[in-house]
Design a protein around this motif. Structure first.
Motif, PDB file in Angstrom:
ATOM      1  N   LEU A   1     -12.250   4.540 -17.271  1.00 33.74           N
ATOM      2  CA  LEU A   1     -11.170   3.881 -16.533  1.00 33.74           C
ATOM      3  C   LEU A   1     -11.753   3.093 -15.361  1.00 33.74           C
ATOM      4  O   LEU A   1     -11.384   1.941 -15.129  1.00 33.74           O
ATOM      5  CB  LEU A   1     -10.158   4.920 -16.043  1.00 33.74           C
ATOM      6  N   ALA A   2     -12.699   3.697 -14.662  1.00 33.60           N
ATOM      7  CA  ALA A   2     -13.326   3.014 -13.516  1.00 33.60           C
ATOM      8  C   ALA A   2     -13.947   1.688 -13.973  1.00 33.60           C
ATOM      9  O   ALA A   2     -13.851   0.677 -13.261  1.00 33.60           O
ATOM     10  CB  ALA A   2     -14.377   3.918 -12.879  1.00 33.60           C
ATOM     11  N   GLU A   3     -14.524   1.672 -15.166  1.00 29.89           N
ATOM     12  CA  GLU A   3     -15.161   0.438 -15.673  1.00 29.89           C
ATOM     13  C   GLU A   3     -14.148  -0.681 -15.925  1.00 29.89           C
ATOM     14  O   GLU A   3     -14.487  -1.858 -15.863  1.00 29.89           O
ATOM     15  CB  GLU A   3     -15.890   0.728 -16.999  1.00 29.89           C
ATOM     16  N   GLN A   4     -12.911  -0.303 -16.235  1.00 34.46           N
ATOM     17  CA  GLN A   4     -11.881  -1.308 -16.522  1.00 34.46           C
ATOM     18  C   GLN A   4     -11.344  -1.994 -15.266  1.00 34.46           C
ATOM     19  O   GLN A   4     -10.783  -3.079 -15.333  1.00 34.46           O
ATOM     20  CB  GLN A   4     -10.686  -0.647 -17.224  1.00 34.46           C
ATOM     21  N   LEU A   5     -11.482  -1.328 -14.123  1.00 33.84           N
ATOM     22  CA  LEU A   5     -10.789  -1.799 -12.913  1.00 33.84           C
ATOM     23  C   LEU A   5     -11.028  -3.274 -12.571  1.00 33.84           C
ATOM     24  O   LEU A   5     -10.082  -3.971 -12.206  1.00 33.84           O
ATOM     25  CB  LEU A   5     -11.118  -0.895 -11.718  1.00 33.84           C
ATOM     26  N   PRO A   6     -12.270  -3.782 -12.714  1.00 35.32           N
ATOM     27  CA  PRO A   6     -12.456  -5.201 -12.365  1.00 35.32           C
ATOM     28  C   PRO A   6     -11.632  -6.158 -13.233  1.00 35.32           C
ATOM     29  O   PRO A   6     -11.365  -7.285 -12.818  1.00 35.32           O
ATOM     30  CB  PRO A   6     -13.955  -5.425 -12.588  1.00 35.32           C
ATOM     31  N   GLN A   7     -11.226  -5.702 -14.415  1.00 38.43           N
ATOM     32  CA  GLN A   7     -10.422  -6.579 -15.289  1.00 38.43           C
ATOM     33  C   GLN A   7      -8.911  -6.442 -15.032  1.00 38.43           C
ATOM     34  O   GLN A   7      -8.109  -7.118 -15.669  1.00 38.43           O
ATOM     35  CB  GLN A   7     -10.648  -6.224 -16.772  1.00 38.43           C
ATOM     36  N   TRP A   8      -8.545  -5.511 -14.180  1.00 40.31           N
ATOM     37  CA  TRP A   8      -7.130  -5.245 -13.974  1.00 40.31           C
ATOM     38  C   TRP A   8      -6.647  -5.761 -12.626  1.00 40.31           C
ATOM     39  O   TRP A   8      -7.383  -5.789 -11.652  1.00 40.31           O
ATOM     40  CB  TRP A   8      -6.862  -3.732 -14.056  1.00 40.31           C
ATOM     41  N   GLU A   9      -5.378  -6.158 -12.600  1.00 41.36           N
ATOM     42  CA  GLU A   9      -4.768  -6.543 -11.330  1.00 41.36           C
ATOM     43  C   GLU A   9      -3.409  -5.858 -11.199  1.00 41.36           C
ATOM     44  O   GLU A   9      -2.704  -5.664 -12.189  1.00 41.36           O
ATOM     45  CB  GLU A   9      -4.631  -8.076 -11.250  1.00 41.36           C
ATOM     46  N   LEU A  10      -3.111  -5.461  -9.987  1.00 40.51           N
ATOM     47  CA  LEU A  10      -1.862  -4.741  -9.741  1.00 40.51           C
ATOM     48  C   LEU A  10      -1.340  -5.188  -8.383  1.00 40.51           C
ATOM     49  O   LEU A  10      -2.075  -5.163  -7.399  1.00 40.51           O
ATOM     50  CB  LEU A  10      -2.174  -3.237  -9.701  1.00 40.51           C
ATOM     51  N   GLU A  11      -0.095  -5.627  -8.353  1.00 37.17           N
ATOM     52  CA  GLU A  11       0.440  -6.048  -7.043  1.00 37.17           C
ATOM     53  C   GLU A  11       1.950  -5.905  -6.995  1.00 37.17           C
ATOM     54  O   GLU A  11       2.631  -6.002  -8.024  1.00 37.17           O
ATOM     55  CB  GLU A  11       0.049  -7.494  -6.729  1.00 37.17           C
ATOM     56  N   TYR A  12       2.431  -5.669  -5.786  1.00 33.67           N
ATOM     57  CA  TYR A  12       3.872  -5.683  -5.541  1.00 33.67           C
ATOM     58  C   TYR A  12       4.259  -7.104  -5.167  1.00 33.67           C
ATOM     59  O   TYR A  12       3.646  -7.710  -4.287  1.00 33.67           O
ATOM     60  CB  TYR A  12       4.227  -4.743  -4.390  1.00 33.67           C
ATOM     61  N   ARG A  13       5.271  -7.638  -5.859  1.00 36.64           N
ATOM     62  CA  ARG A  13       5.763  -8.973  -5.470  1.00 36.64           C
ATOM     63  C   ARG A  13       7.183  -8.835  -4.931  1.00 36.64           C
ATOM     64  O   ARG A  13       7.986  -8.073  -5.463  1.00 36.64           O
ATOM     65  CB  ARG A  13       5.788  -9.912  -6.693  1.00 36.64           C
TER      66      ARG A  13
ATOM     67  N   LEU B   1      -6.950   1.256  -2.185  1.00 36.39           N
ATOM     68  CA  LEU B   1      -6.950   1.148  -0.722  1.00 36.39           C
ATOM     69  C   LEU B   1      -6.624  -0.268  -0.251  1.00 36.39           C
ATOM     70  O   LEU B   1      -5.690  -0.500   0.511  1.00 36.39           O
ATOM     71  CB  LEU B   1      -8.322   1.584  -0.198  1.00 36.39           C
ATOM     72  N   GLU B   2      -7.385  -1.250  -0.758  1.00 43.44           N
ATOM     73  CA  GLU B   2      -7.156  -2.619  -0.274  1.00 43.44           C
ATOM     74  C   GLU B   2      -5.812  -3.162  -0.749  1.00 43.44           C
ATOM     75  O   GLU B   2      -5.133  -3.878  -0.012  1.00 43.44           O
ATOM     76  CB  GLU B   2      -8.297  -3.545  -0.711  1.00 43.44           C
ATOM     77  N   ARG B   3      -5.418  -2.788  -1.972  1.00 42.47           N
ATOM     78  CA  ARG B   3      -4.132  -3.284  -2.494  1.00 42.47           C
ATOM     79  C   ARG B   3      -2.967  -2.722  -1.691  1.00 42.47           C
ATOM     80  O   ARG B   3      -1.969  -3.388  -1.476  1.00 42.47           O
ATOM     81  CB  ARG B   3      -4.016  -2.952  -3.978  1.00 42.47           C
ATOM     82  N   GLN B   4      -3.088  -1.461  -1.281  1.00 42.85           N
ATOM     83  CA  GLN B   4      -1.997  -0.869  -0.497  1.00 42.85           C
ATOM     84  C   GLN B   4      -1.995  -1.403   0.939  1.00 42.85           C
ATOM     85  O   GLN B   4      -0.939  -1.634   1.518  1.00 42.85           O
ATOM     86  CB  GLN B   4      -2.099   0.659  -0.557  1.00 42.85           C
ATOM     87  N   ARG B   5      -3.173  -1.602   1.488  1.00 39.39           N
ATOM     88  CA  ARG B   5      -3.222  -2.127   2.866  1.00 39.39           C
ATOM     89  C   ARG B   5      -2.659  -3.543   2.945  1.00 39.39           C
ATOM     90  O   ARG B   5      -2.089  -3.929   3.963  1.00 39.39           O
ATOM     91  CB  ARG B   5      -4.656  -2.083   3.402  1.00 39.39           C
ATOM     92  N   GLN B   6      -2.810  -4.294   1.851  1.00 36.40           N
ATOM     93  CA  GLN B   6      -2.271  -5.671   1.833  1.00 36.40           C
ATOM     94  C   GLN B   6      -0.765  -5.701   2.097  1.00 36.40           C
ATOM     95  O   GLN B   6      -0.231  -6.692   2.583  1.00 36.40           O
ATOM     96  CB  GLN B   6      -2.502  -6.310   0.458  1.00 36.40           C
ATOM     97  N   CYS B   7      -0.078  -4.623   1.741  1.00 31.70           N
ATOM     98  CA  CYS B   7       1.390  -4.586   1.880  1.00 31.70           C
ATOM     99  C   CYS B   7       1.823  -4.725   3.341  1.00 31.70           C
ATOM    100  O   CYS B   7       2.986  -5.011   3.629  1.00 31.70           O
ATOM    101  CB  CYS B   7       1.956  -3.288   1.313  1.00 31.70           C
ATOM    102  N   LYS B   8       0.895  -4.517   4.258  1.00 33.92           N
ATOM    103  CA  LYS B   8       1.189  -4.635   5.685  1.00 33.92           C
ATOM    104  C   LYS B   8       1.759  -6.017   6.012  1.00 33.92           C
ATOM    105  O   LYS B   8       2.581  -6.172   6.919  1.00 33.92           O
ATOM    106  CB  LYS B   8      -0.135  -4.445   6.419  1.00 33.92           C
ATOM    107  N   SER B   9       1.307  -7.028   5.252  1.00 36.62           N
ATOM    108  CA  SER B   9       1.725  -8.398   5.558  1.00 36.62           C
ATOM    109  C   SER B   9       3.233  -8.612   5.314  1.00 36.62           C
ATOM    110  O   SER B   9       3.780  -9.631   5.730  1.00 36.62           O
ATOM    111  CB  SER B   9       0.918  -9.393   4.719  1.00 36.62           C
ATOM    112  N   LEU B  10       3.893  -7.654   4.662  1.00 39.07           N
ATOM    113  CA  LEU B  10       5.337  -7.798   4.422  1.00 39.07           C
ATOM    114  C   LEU B  10       6.144  -7.631   5.709  1.00 39.07           C
ATOM    115  O   LEU B  10       7.289  -8.043   5.786  1.00 39.07           O
ATOM    116  CB  LEU B  10       5.810  -6.763   3.396  1.00 39.07           C
ATOM    117  N   GLY B  11       5.567  -6.978   6.710  1.00 38.52           N
ATOM    118  CA  GLY B  11       6.287  -6.766   7.979  1.00 38.52           C
ATOM    119  C   GLY B  11       6.597  -5.297   8.181  1.00 38.52           C
ATOM    120  O   GLY B  11       5.694  -4.482   8.337  1.00 38.52           O
TER     121      GLY B  11
END
Ligand code: DC
Length: 230
Positions: A63-75, A119-129
């Protein structure tokens, strides 16, 4: 004069089926913020692991090997809600809540590379306010500087009762004893893993919600937040 855009984080951590999601959603409505469910992000990876026939118990490195090919985001959606997208496609609650996904999600969430990736994907959510973020390590790891930190829990039996009452989240043949055992097993994995285990931050306010309705809990937390805001 325009009101300045507010920006702060509310961290809501706690064990499985403690009622965090309902409370975080109600709080977001009341405070005019965004509700971010980080458990759903781990569930999305558990779902993707199944789709790709990855054996997360025996081969977590696959699973760890797949991570670079995957994207996950809240829109952001029009109505202040967020929708989770996996590799550009919206992913449904039905998929995320399937018992087969629930059965392996704790194994996925204990993989260190997965936690680093989140970690970085969740921290990005800060920009929502204003965000009300629910999970297991939000106050300890993701946002240790969060303005408000809560740890919401309830007795194992109460949590099993609540989970059993939520249709679509448990197998058709579920009993109170089975659900309690499944929750206990998940709590054990979540709180004993090496990376970012489930625990209350030292400066979190802990609330045991046995005997309280979701509205009473929300009122209590909203009161603390509203008194703490400028
Ligand atoms: O909240 P939930 O039951 O949907 O979470 C699913 C799993 O993901 C749960 O076993 C714990 C894990 N999780 C985690 O390790 N860290 C988070 N911030 C959120 C969830």
């Amino acid at each position: 004069m325009n009101k300045p855009e507010q920006s702060y984080q509310v961290a809501i951590d706690g064990p499985a089926a403690a009622g965090k999601s309902t409370i975080a959603r109600l709080l977001a409505e009341r405070l005019g913020g965004f509700y971010v469910n980080t458990g759903d992000m781990y569930r999305a990876l558990a779902w993707a692991a199944r789709q790709n026939n990855i054996d997360v118990d025996n081969k977590p490195e696959s699973l760890a090997e797949q991570l670079p090919q995957w994207e996950l985001e809240y829109r952001r959606q029009e109505n202040r809600s967020l929708q989770l997208f996996f590799n550009g496609e919206p992913i449904s609650q039905e998929k995320l809540r399937a018992p087969a996904v629930t059965a392996i999600v704790s194994q996925v969430a204990r993989i260190p590379q997965v936690r680093q990736w989140m970690l970085e994907r969740q921290r990005q959510c800060k920009s929502l306010g204003v965000i009300i973020m629910e999970g297991r390590d939000i106050g300890t790891v993701i946002f240790p500087q969060a303005k408000f930190k809560f740890f919401i829990t309830a007795s194992p039996l109460e949590r099993a009762r609540r989970r059993l009452a939520q249709s679509g989240e448990v197998a058709a043949d579920a009993t109170l004893a089975k659900v309690a055992a499944e929750i206990e097993a998940r709590d054990h994995i979540d709180s004993t893993r090496e990376t970012a285990p489930l625990r209350a931050a030292e400066d979190a306010i802990t609330l045991v919600t046995d005997g309280m309705t979701q509205y009473q809990v929300t009122d209590h937390l909203a009161g603390i937040i509203e008194r703490g805001l400028p």
